[in-house]
Design a protein around this motif. Structure first.
Motif, PDB file in Angstrom:
ATOM      1  N   ALA A 161      16.100 -15.991  39.497  1.00 13.60           N
ATOM      2  CA  ALA A 161      15.752 -17.478  39.184  1.00 13.60           C
ATOM      3  C   ALA A 161      16.182 -17.552  37.666  1.00 13.60           C
ATOM      4  O   ALA A 161      15.746 -16.445  37.077  1.00 13.60           O
ATOM      5  CB  ALA A 161      14.453 -18.105  39.505  1.00 13.60           C
ATOM      6  N   SER A 188      17.956 -20.421  41.799  1.00 11.56           N
ATOM      7  CA  SER A 188      16.450 -20.686  42.164  1.00 11.56           C
ATOM      8  C   SER A 188      15.808 -19.168  42.636  1.00 11.56           C
ATOM      9  O   SER A 188      14.710 -19.015  43.059  1.00 11.56           O
ATOM     10  CB  SER A 188      16.240 -21.591  43.217  1.00 11.56           C
ATOM     11  N   THR A 216      12.983 -24.245  38.839  1.00  9.30           N
ATOM     12  CA  THR A 216      14.195 -23.749  38.038  1.00  9.30           C
ATOM     13  C   THR A 216      14.203 -23.837  36.690  1.00  9.30           C
ATOM     14  O   THR A 216      14.390 -22.757  35.856  1.00  9.30           O
ATOM     15  CB  THR A 216      15.851 -23.957  38.625  1.00  9.30           C
ATOM     16  N   GLN A 274      11.596 -21.432  35.438  1.00 11.46           N
ATOM     17  CA  GLN A 274      11.825 -20.123  35.558  1.00 11.46           C
ATOM     18  C   GLN A 274      12.925 -19.658  34.637  1.00 11.46           C
ATOM     19  O   GLN A 274      12.845 -18.469  33.954  1.00 11.46           O
ATOM     20  CB  GLN A 274      12.480 -19.868  36.923  1.00 11.46           C
ATOM     21  N   LYS A 275      13.700 -20.523  34.197  1.00  9.33           N
ATOM     22  CA  LYS A 275      14.697 -20.422  33.044  1.00  9.33           C
ATOM     23  C   LYS A 275      14.294 -20.336  31.777  1.00  9.33           C
ATOM     24  O   LYS A 275      14.271 -19.530  30.918  1.00  9.33           O
ATOM     25  CB  LYS A 275      15.838 -21.328  33.353  1.00  9.33           C
TER      26      LYS A 275
END
Lengths: 359, 359, 359, 359
Positions: C215, C285, D109, D112-113
């Motif tokens: 992700a 993701s 996401t 997560q990023k």
């Protein structure tokens, strides 16, 4: 695309001197950095006009607002929009330049390029744009962190250069010129006073230094660190020359004299001198990065200068507005900011390439 | 993206000094332009090493080949690939520098940046890369057409500047220095002879001038014509300073003195002087565009210089290869080429904006 | 700039179908990666024409050479130049199309855009250009490393789609179609044989899947991972549609049905389905990234099609050359390569932002 | 750089759903174009939420302000800054999603990023960002002029496609769906009413058509007109597929069937069909440019969906806010705007190359 600067750390500025506001969008800021207006405002205040009799008396609070990209005090990785509302935009005082081209200004070339020009206070060509560079530079400094120290000083005003032996960084905040040499500052005070009273103006040279930059920043061969710095500084209003380290003086040197001798100190590589200005082959060497740039005198003087008007007639012009006898002074924080932006950008680029890279 | 230069007229160079070949891909060339190797080769020949005792004795034919983008003698609008095969790459003579960092060279910084370096002849950092700039510049000249004249000259060698009163463009092809002053050229002949015999080297200043450029080229505020020119010149190997028009000298001037007075001559705007170097507010003014840049002396000298090696030991180095006592000489055609590339690029940009725009 | 793809991992292709060579320059490759022609050639061989009776019988060895950027078997961080010399460029067989515009080809539009066109074999518009994408993709795979598995398959030929229940990756190398369904492959063999004999052609759909992508890759909002993938796939010759995950089918779904339910498995986030194709909000993701694209049938058929010629006359054309009855087959390795390039590029971008980021 | 779109006509958007404002900076607009807020507002009004019961009831006036780049009613060639202040940003209604990841949304996401996320109303991932695309598109339309007509329609809602025989452009403004088929619109009214009451949502397909585009726009091979359009449409929130002309249907066609037969009509080249969607080899052919894209159903539904929270626990979520049962409806003006931006950009690019090029 031509109002944007940088590769990964990239800002876009907008706005005219006498429009409702100026602003910029800063893209590419890593997430999780503490940021508020209080991190930006002090740098803007250093550039603010009207702080002494030696800079334009235009009264601008230059109060910056963050409109996006920060959440609960931290950057989110999304674009940061900054805005400064224009307060003191007396359009009247510029009515005279509506029809006359001020020599050494961008009036004529904007008209030639675009066929139209916002003549109020220089419009987009106004040095007011540089406020947003300073704001972007403040964010760049946050990316670089406290190990990196970026400072600039005025090292020449008109024909008077400082004596480099007197260099003391502490001095730059004690005089209105960002001058590191107390004796020179005293001299300049009188000198510039005279120029101001005569309604004239004078040029300057600014030196910017970044310490704490490790070896490895810079992308050969068309985004060399010095190449990007040259573009950065040359894009500042009124700048006519840029040099790195020994710069033009290196033309007169011999190879063995110009080479910075390398020596080990413990297990660290050191250099005896810094003629290279901290950059070899376009890549930082670990020495301080040193850039110098020349600012021409503004031609907005109270002395009449022959020129032409938009109707193709000869005439002459006296620029009455509120102007700087030495615009170079206010270019000092701008030069620092551009240095910060270039370095932050190249730090991100180097991280992309070498995963473990750290300042 | 960092081995590419330009916005719409954009070239990408590749290749190392001692690899099988060097080359470039030139993108953005308009279709329908007559082009063959014969349009490019003469410019390369001017830069070619070994033409006098004052440049490196490396024997390179530098024979350029067009691999794509031209059909039946005309450009097609598709990318033009150019290649020069390396002939005389005596790797042996460089074995000494495998382990030692040459001061003032990029050896140390490439190792610090990449952790690896092609040490043969400077690898990617070699001035050999500039051959492809000259080739790209030759194509840029074809875009600009014959009305635009771009010429450069060596105006200072070591501590000896030319006398500008003696300037004669016809002289530059009659001496091995691209010197426009016959008297200076005679002096330099002896001066550089001595430096060469001493195994030393010396820096230089080059002046590039473009005539026939109309007002209107340049994109404010981050691709100003001067900003792009500064980046272009500073990206050339060994360049440490760039200035436009009066450049650093303008710092010592008064506003009324520095301003280029505008006058009508018939229905044409003219300027009494050219302190601005043909650029105001980042946009060409119609005057000749004038750029000067300083080239440092190469540190590849026959005199031993203290340095460190890749194992972190102090040592000293004598660079024996075949080198230039004044690398500035061969930078003259390179400076011209970069000027041509920047101007061709901005011509295309301006056309995009103003449909009827013509040179 | 329009023959380049990518942000930090960026390649530039050049060359025409019937010129002396085609090639590309790959910039932004991190240093220290083992690389030789042997890493690239096998991928090119998969795309090579003439491997079965179902692809063009043009005989090209497509032997790739590395000209720069690799030293002693390792990448150096400098641009990697790749070249393939054209061998079997029988210009004669294309003489017929010099004056006639092949419908559904780029002949007419190139002439309209550029006013000139290299008509031999499609010139720059030839699918031959995609060989260099495959070469660049091979390098991208080296950056991504072995944890990332990128595979593609033909999932529809003409009106015949595979049965997804039969999907077996091992099958794709056992038939000439990259078909993961043995039954479909058997059917296609006859089907395409008939089309080939009839001198006709047919379209196809290719599915590309990347596994092992964590992700966090993708740059909102204008370089979203899906946005860059869409551009990448749509830039391949003859592609007319691109979809991610459920793609066009998601238009017919309800929100609660389309949403991929998230569940913890131990301390790992998992998804019950993958309608999103591994991308949410433009960011990966952690699920497999799934892209599908449609390739139109080439109109180079042995059946006469009415058209016009360059002189503005009605005529008809039969394209006799050596062509593919289903160009979609050879697009399979190209789709994989473009996926690899986009992912390598976004890996570098994410590293720039988040220093500790790893695959 | 990743919040910017376009090459020469280039806009940069900023802002979060629930921040103080959203905005964009539009760079590259040619000078001398009449422009005021009145040219932009009507397009924004078409996209405005709350216009029928079928779009979110969030009350936003979406009042746009021009902050720069326009002087005395005309564009000046400098960047145009646009701002919309956020009015109705009830943060409360989003408190629930602070800790839970909405499936099929970007919540997970982004975390997560970036490791951080503005959870209020989707933050930067909110469809609110598309308002600025519509504003930029309005300016793009002014560059293209009145000869170019860009229109879009909803051609499929959930499983119900329109009957293309009923297509009537006049219908699109008489129903709340931009539906060109009166019968389908009547059906959809009931259909979507049911979905709305059930607290569910449904996907859609939008078709965008540009008429009046001459042959010659598009830059092979990595900024092909279709490649740029694919990136443009795929970057819109919730889009999962893009196709040009016959699109995915072309996969099932034969070559002779898919080829658009060319015929002379007088001295004009015409085409019998438009399977190509007006683009051949990445370049416009003079036929209408036709793009279709699929929008997934939002997963913000009143039906509980299993998911995980930020603490790694299984949970379920009902998204209560004010949402769209069919977000595809409001994507119609956004698709038109992106088409306009891509075309204006490519018009400028083509002008740069071919000086005399006109629409």
């Amino acid at each position: 695309m031509f109002n944007s600067f940088g590769h990964l750390f990239r800002f876009t500025t907008w706005g005219e001197s006498h429009g409702p506001a100026i602003g910029c969008v800063v893209d590419g800021v890593p997430p999780g950095i503490k940021l508020s207006e209080a991190d930006i405002q002090p740098w803007l205040d250093r550039r603010k006009p009207g702080q002494s009799k030696f800079t334009t008396q235009r009264k601008e609070e230059d109060k910056v607002e963050i409109l996006s990209g920060v959440f609960e005090g931290l950057t989110t990785g999304t674009p940061i929009s900054l805005i400064i509302h224009n307060m003191d935009a007396r359009s009247k005082s510029y009515d005279d330049i509506k029809d006359k081209y001020r020599p050494a200004h961008a009036d004529y070339t904007y008209d030639q390029k675009y066929g139209i020009r916002d003549y109020r206070g220089g419009g987009r060509a106004s040095a007011r744009e540089t406020a947003m560079r300073v704001a972007a530079g403040a964010i760049a400094r946050k990316i670089l962190g406290k190990k990196v120290v970026i400072r600039a000083a005025l090292v020449q005003m008109g024909e008077h250069a400082i004596n480099r032996k007197n260099w003391d960084w502490k001095e730059i905040n004690t005089n209105p010129f960002f001058c590191p040499d107390a004796q020179a500052a005293a001299l300049w005070e009188k000198y510039l006073g005279g120029i101001r009273k005569a309604g004239s103006s004078v040029g300057a040279v600014i030196e910017v230094m970044a310490e704490g930059i490790p070896a490895g920043l810079g992308e050969p061969v068309y985004s060399k660190l010095d190449s990007d710095l040259a573009a950065a500084m040359m894009s500042i209003n009124a700048v006519k020359g840029v040099e790195i380290g020994a710069g033009f003086a290196s033309a007169a040197m011999r190879g063995e004299q110009n080479a910075d001798v390398m020596r080990m100190k413990g297990n660290k590589v050191t250099f005896d001198t810094n003629h290279a200005g901290g950059i070899l082959g376009g890549i930082s060497s670990g020495q301080p990065v040193v850039v110098r740039f020349a600012v021409k005198p503004t031609s907005s003087v109270l002395i009449p200068i022959p020129t032409v008007d938009v109707h193709g007639k000869n005439t002459e012009i006296i620029t009455k507005g509120r102007h700087d006898p030495c615009v170079g002074i206010r270019a000092v924080p701008v030069g620092e900011a551009m240095m910060a932006c270039v370095l932050a950008d190249h730090l991100l680029l180097q991280r992309a390439r070498v995963p473990g890279f750290k300042l």
